[in-house]
Scaffold this motif. Structure first.
Motif, PDB file in Angstrom:
ATOM      1  N   GLN A  49      87.435 104.938  15.879  1.00 42.11           N
ATOM      2  CA  GLN A  49      87.198 106.171  14.812  1.00 42.11           C
ATOM      3  C   GLN A  49      86.224 107.190  15.320  1.00 42.11           C
ATOM      4  N   THR A  50      86.317 108.345  15.159  1.00 45.34           N
ATOM      5  CA  THR A  50      85.463 109.415  15.322  1.00 45.34           C
ATOM      6  C   THR A  50      84.524 109.673  14.293  1.00 45.34           C
ATOM      7  N   ILE A  51      83.269 109.712  14.160  1.00 44.98           N
ATOM      8  CA  ILE A  51      82.202 109.834  13.238  1.00 44.98           C
ATOM      9  C   ILE A  51      81.747 111.130  13.417  1.00 44.98           C
ATOM     10  N   ASN A  52      81.551 112.047  12.298  1.00 42.57           N
ATOM     11  CA  ASN A  52      81.082 113.240  12.389  1.00 42.57           C
ATOM     12  C   ASN A  52      80.042 113.542  11.403  1.00 42.57           C
ATOM     13  N   LEU A  53      78.968 113.960  11.574  1.00 44.17           N
ATOM     14  CA  LEU A  53      77.895 114.555  10.701  1.00 44.17           C
ATOM     15  C   LEU A  53      77.284 115.854  11.113  1.00 44.17           C
ATOM     16  N   ILE A  54      76.594 116.396  10.181  1.00 38.76           N
ATOM     17  CA  ILE A  54      76.034 117.864  10.316  1.00 38.76           C
ATOM     18  C   ILE A  54      74.598 117.711   9.651  1.00 38.76           C
ATOM     19  N   ALA A  55      73.718 118.534  10.482  1.00 40.07           N
ATOM     20  CA  ALA A  55      72.475 118.355   9.689  1.00 40.07           C
ATOM     21  C   ALA A  55      71.841 119.898   9.897  1.00 40.07           C
ATOM     22  N   PRO A  56      71.105 120.407   9.017  1.00 37.08           N
ATOM     23  CA  PRO A  56      70.382 119.455   7.967  1.00 37.08           C
ATOM     24  C   PRO A  56      71.129 118.749   6.859  1.00 37.08           C
ATOM     25  N   VAL A  57      71.383 117.459   6.551  1.00 33.61           N
ATOM     26  CA  VAL A  57      72.073 117.116   5.627  1.00 33.61           C
ATOM     27  C   VAL A  57      71.705 117.484   4.351  1.00 33.61           C
ATOM     28  N   GLY A  58      72.897 117.760   3.678  1.00 35.23           N
ATOM     29  CA  GLY A  58      72.844 118.226   2.341  1.00 35.23           C
ATOM     30  C   GLY A  58      73.027 119.693   2.242  1.00 35.23           C
ATOM     31  N   ASN A 105      69.322 130.725   1.940  1.00 37.22           N
ATOM     32  CA  ASN A 105      68.486 131.944   1.398  1.00 37.22           C
ATOM     33  C   ASN A 105      67.163 131.907   1.701  1.00 37.22           C
ATOM     34  N   THR A 106      66.580 130.840   1.829  1.00 39.69           N
ATOM     35  CA  THR A 106      65.030 130.643   1.898  1.00 39.69           C
ATOM     36  C   THR A 106      64.734 130.742   3.356  1.00 39.69           C
ATOM     37  N   LEU A 107      65.737 130.346   4.359  1.00 42.50           N
ATOM     38  CA  LEU A 107      65.518 130.497   5.656  1.00 42.50           C
ATOM     39  C   LEU A 107      65.588 131.989   6.010  1.00 42.50           C
ATOM     40  N   LEU A 108      66.625 132.635   5.442  1.00 41.03           N
ATOM     41  CA  LEU A 108      67.075 134.055   5.805  1.00 41.03           C
ATOM     42  C   LEU A 108      65.919 135.045   5.333  1.00 41.03           C
ATOM     43  N   SER A 109      65.241 134.542   3.894  1.00 39.45           N
ATOM     44  CA  SER A 109      64.310 135.391   3.472  1.00 39.45           C
ATOM     45  C   SER A 109      62.933 135.296   4.316  1.00 39.45           C
ATOM     46  N   GLY A 110      62.912 134.474   4.980  1.00 38.68           N
ATOM     47  CA  GLY A 110      61.727 134.171   5.825  1.00 38.68           C
ATOM     48  C   GLY A 110      61.877 134.985   7.093  1.00 38.68           C
ATOM     49  N   GLY A 111      63.126 135.253   7.649  1.00 40.26           N
ATOM     50  CA  GLY A 111      63.297 135.882   8.901  1.00 40.26           C
ATOM     51  C   GLY A 111      63.702 134.840   9.883  1.00 40.26           C
ATOM     52  N   ASN A 112      64.153 133.592   9.427  1.00 38.34           N
ATOM     53  CA  ASN A 112      64.892 132.522  10.232  1.00 38.34           C
ATOM     54  C   ASN A 112      66.106 132.721  10.325  1.00 38.34           C
ATOM     55  N   ASP A 113      66.465 132.155  11.586  1.00 31.13           N
ATOM     56  CA  ASP A 113      68.308 132.181  11.870  1.00 31.13           C
ATOM     57  C   ASP A 113      68.561 130.701  11.146  1.00 31.13           C
ATOM     58  N   LEU A 114      69.817 130.911  10.879  1.00 28.01           N
ATOM     59  CA  LEU A 114      70.504 129.741  10.094  1.00 28.01           C
ATOM     60  C   LEU A 114      70.858 128.960  11.309  1.00 28.01           C
ATOM     61  N   LEU A 115      70.414 127.568  11.557  1.00 27.36           N
ATOM     62  CA  LEU A 115      70.648 126.818  12.568  1.00 27.36           C
ATOM     63  C   LEU A 115      70.851 125.482  12.204  1.00 27.36           C
ATOM     64  N   TYR A 116      72.069 124.914  12.376  1.00 22.96           N
ATOM     65  CA  TYR A 116      72.620 123.606  12.180  1.00 22.96           C
ATOM     66  C   TYR A 116      72.992 122.879  13.368  1.00 22.96           C
ATOM     67  N   GLN A 117      73.293 121.549  13.225  1.00 25.83           N
ATOM     68  CA  GLN A 117      73.545 120.806  14.502  1.00 25.83           C
ATOM     69  C   GLN A 117      74.798 119.955  14.112  1.00 25.83           C
ATOM     70  N   PHE A 118      75.932 119.997  14.653  1.00 25.31           N
ATOM     71  CA  PHE A 118      76.973 119.005  14.456  1.00 25.31           C
ATOM     72  C   PHE A 118      77.001 117.899  15.391  1.00 25.31           C
ATOM     73  N   ALA A 119      77.086 117.172  15.038  1.00 27.44           N
ATOM     74  CA  ALA A 119      77.071 115.730  15.971  1.00 27.44           C
ATOM     75  C   ALA A 119      78.160 114.834  15.654  1.00 27.44           C
ATOM     76  N   THR A 120      78.900 114.399  16.774  1.00 27.53           N
ATOM     77  CA  THR A 120      79.921 113.532  16.798  1.00 27.53           C
ATOM     78  C   THR A 120      79.943 112.255  17.440  1.00 27.53           C
ATOM     79  N   GLN A 121      80.406 111.395  17.162  1.00 30.70           N
ATOM     80  CA  GLN A 121      80.653 109.988  18.166  1.00 30.70           C
ATOM     81  C   GLN A 121      81.871 109.175  17.677  1.00 30.70           C
ATOM     82  N   GLN A 122      82.044 108.199  18.676  1.00 30.21           N
ATOM     83  CA  GLN A 122      83.204 107.316  18.528  1.00 30.21           C
ATOM     84  C   GLN A 122      82.646 105.883  18.458  1.00 30.21           C
ATOM     85  N   GLN A 123      83.042 105.233  17.731  1.00 32.22           N
ATOM     86  CA  GLN A 123      82.911 103.863  17.526  1.00 32.22           C
ATOM     87  C   GLN A 123      84.315 102.947  17.594  1.00 32.22           C
ATOM     88  N   ALA A 124      84.086 101.901  18.338  1.00 32.55           N
ATOM     89  CA  ALA A 124      85.283 101.139  18.900  1.00 32.55           C
ATOM     90  C   ALA A 124      85.155  99.799  19.117  1.00 32.55           C
TER      91      ALA A 124
END
Length: 150
Positions: A49-58, A105-124
């Motif tokens: 199965q391939t397991i996916n997640l994205i950060a920041p979580v939430g 919006n908090t990031l943007l109002s502070g002049g920060n980029d919107l940066l997320y990370q997508f992680a994926t892995q397989q378990q078997a």
């Protein structure tokens, strides 16, 4: 595991912009190879199965995991077997929670980029072998991050 950054630079937004929706889409092609050693003529089963997640979580709802896949075969006369499967995983889009939009919006109002990370892995797992090695390969993956602002 693969980790893919996905980002929208702050410079992409006009001054004073407010984000009203944020979503991310992932497209993957998912290959897996198992090499097993065992008794010639014995049957084997592999499950993965391939397991996916994205950060920041939430900020973005968790990606749904891909369905569990099962493959079967018979160990050859050499006492070895190779199982290969390539699968095209349908594109999936997820949306940010209201709290995630607020965080963006908090990031943007502070002049920060919107940066997320997508992680994926397989378990078997595999049965029927004396020993196994397996090679999960994400032959390709792409993430598209989309923000709608006013």
């Amino acid at each position: 595991a693969w980790v893919l950054p996905c980002e929208i630079p702050a410079s992409s937004f006009p001054a004073g912009a407010t984000i009203v929706s944020l979503s991310a889409s992932i497209k993957q092609d998912d290959n897996v190879t198992f090499n097993g050693v065992g008794t010639a003529g014995d049957d084997y089963t592999v499950t993965y199965q391939t397991i996916n997640l994205i950060a920041p979580v939430g900020d973005l709802n968790d990606w749904p995991d891909t369905p569990v896949k099962t493959g079967m075969g018979t160990i050859g006369s050499s006492g070895t077997a190779t199982y290969f499967e390539a699968s095209d995983i349908p594109e999936v889009t997820i949306s940010a929670t209201p709290a995630g939009i607020s965080n963006a919006n908090t990031l943007l109002s502070g002049g920060n980029d919107l940066l997320y990370q997508f992680a994926t892995q397989q378990q078997a797992t595999a049965t029927g072998f004396d020993e196994t090695t397996w090679f999960p390969v994400l032959s390709s993956a792409s993430v598209t991050l989309t923000a709608v602002y006013v």
